[in-house]
Design a protein around this motif. Sequence first.
Motif, mmCIF file in Angstrom:
data_model
loop_
_atom_site.group_PDB
_atom_site.id
_atom_site.type_symbol
_atom_site.label_atom_id
_atom_site.label_comp_id
_atom_site.label_asym_id
_atom_site.label_seq_id
_atom_site.Cartn_x
_atom_site.Cartn_y
_atom_site.Cartn_z
ATOM 1 N N GLY A 70 -5.190 -43.449 -5.393
ATOM 2 C CA GLY A 70 -4.472 -42.180 -5.531
ATOM 3 C C GLY A 70 -5.388 -41.038 -5.906
ATOM 4 O O GLY A 70 -5.341 -39.954 -5.312
ATOM 5 N N ALA A 71 -6.267 -41.266 -6.907
ATOM 6 C CA ALA A 71 -7.170 -40.202 -7.359
ATOM 7 C C ALA A 71 -8.143 -39.805 -6.258
ATOM 8 O O ALA A 71 -8.381 -38.609 -6.021
ATOM 9 C CB ALA A 71 -7.923 -40.663 -8.599
ATOM 10 N N GLY A 72 -8.727 -40.797 -5.573
ATOM 11 C CA GLY A 72 -9.671 -40.484 -4.511
ATOM 12 C C GLY A 72 -9.023 -39.754 -3.351
ATOM 13 O O GLY A 72 -9.599 -38.826 -2.785
ATOM 14 N N PHE A 73 -7.799 -40.160 -3.009
ATOM 15 C CA PHE A 73 -7.081 -39.523 -1.906
ATOM 16 C C PHE A 73 -6.749 -38.061 -2.237
ATOM 17 O O PHE A 73 -6.981 -37.158 -1.423
ATOM 18 C CB PHE A 73 -5.798 -40.303 -1.618
ATOM 19 C CG PHE A 73 -4.954 -39.713 -0.526
ATOM 20 C CD1 PHE A 73 -5.255 -39.949 0.809
ATOM 21 C CD2 PHE A 73 -3.856 -38.913 -0.819
ATOM 22 C CE1 PHE A 73 -4.482 -39.407 1.825
ATOM 23 C CE2 PHE A 73 -3.083 -38.364 0.184
ATOM 24 C CZ PHE A 73 -3.396 -38.609 1.512
ATOM 25 N N VAL A 74 -6.203 -37.817 -3.426
ATOM 26 C CA VAL A 74 -5.825 -36.449 -3.800
ATOM 27 C C VAL A 74 -7.055 -35.564 -3.959
ATOM 28 O O VAL A 74 -7.041 -34.380 -3.597
ATOM 29 C CB VAL A 74 -4.972 -36.460 -5.082
ATOM 30 C CG1 VAL A 74 -4.672 -35.040 -5.545
ATOM 31 C CG2 VAL A 74 -3.665 -37.211 -4.835
ATOM 32 N N ASP A 75 -8.143 -36.125 -4.503
ATOM 33 C CA ASP A 75 -9.386 -35.350 -4.589
ATOM 34 C C ASP A 75 -9.840 -34.898 -3.206
ATOM 35 O O ASP A 75 -10.174 -33.732 -2.993
ATOM 36 C CB ASP A 75 -10.496 -36.195 -5.229
ATOM 37 C CG ASP A 75 -10.560 -36.047 -6.733
ATOM 38 O OD1 ASP A 75 -10.048 -35.046 -7.261
ATOM 39 O OD2 ASP A 75 -11.130 -36.935 -7.384
#
Length: 267
Positions: A70-75
Amino acid sequence: MAVELTRRGLLDHRRALVGWCVGVIGYAALVCSIFPSIKGSADFEKLVEHYPDALKSLFGIGQGGDITSGAGFVDAELFSLMLPLFVLVLAISSGVRTFAAEEESGRLDLVLSYPVRRRESVFAKGVAVAGEVAIVCVVGFAALFVLSGLIGLDLDLSRLAGAFLGLAALGLFYGWLALAIGAAVPSKTLALGLPAGHAAAAYLVSGLHSLAGWLDPFRFLSPFWLVGSAPLQNGVDGWGVLVVFAAAVVALLAGAMLVERRDLQTP
């Protein structure tokens, strides 16, 4: 009276502000709705590994995280470009509109009819710009907070808050820079072009300095580099955020001082 100028500044732009907030919510929801289809996908991760290094550097891919998280995708999909773009376009356009555009259209004499000094009007308008940036960032934070729970992004709330604090610092710097240039010189073109041009150059320096050695010395001049990239994976640089906030204050103070030294273009 300065408070009234701030209030009027926010009210005059309320329709545009509502539109920006709806746009941020809608875009975030549209992008995040894709995440369940790639969550934990090894095939997608292998595909991303073959992206050009310049592209991965610009979008913060592979900087200590996994784009299928989730964090990598949103970043990669939001914080690398689109959310900063939303905030900066809003901030710069608001900074230009609150002084340079009013002077060019001949409405500035009405603003200056308030019993306040010129520098106080600059500060009041600066507060209005800051209010718009803050509202959009709070709305964006709330949207991603809700989407994180609904879609399963599992975002760290402290890092999410830090990411939007970094966005607010960027917006404040470029918004106040646009306002200050409009207060210092009678040119809407300069008030718009200089902050926008600097933002574009600073973004490229931040994203490409590690790949182009000649850009590396200039990274210290980039607010994007100071704030840090991939904030949900790596966190923001707290000292860098403070430096950008300080630079924003310096820009506003300079505009307040310089506006006292020139003839305003009023009918």
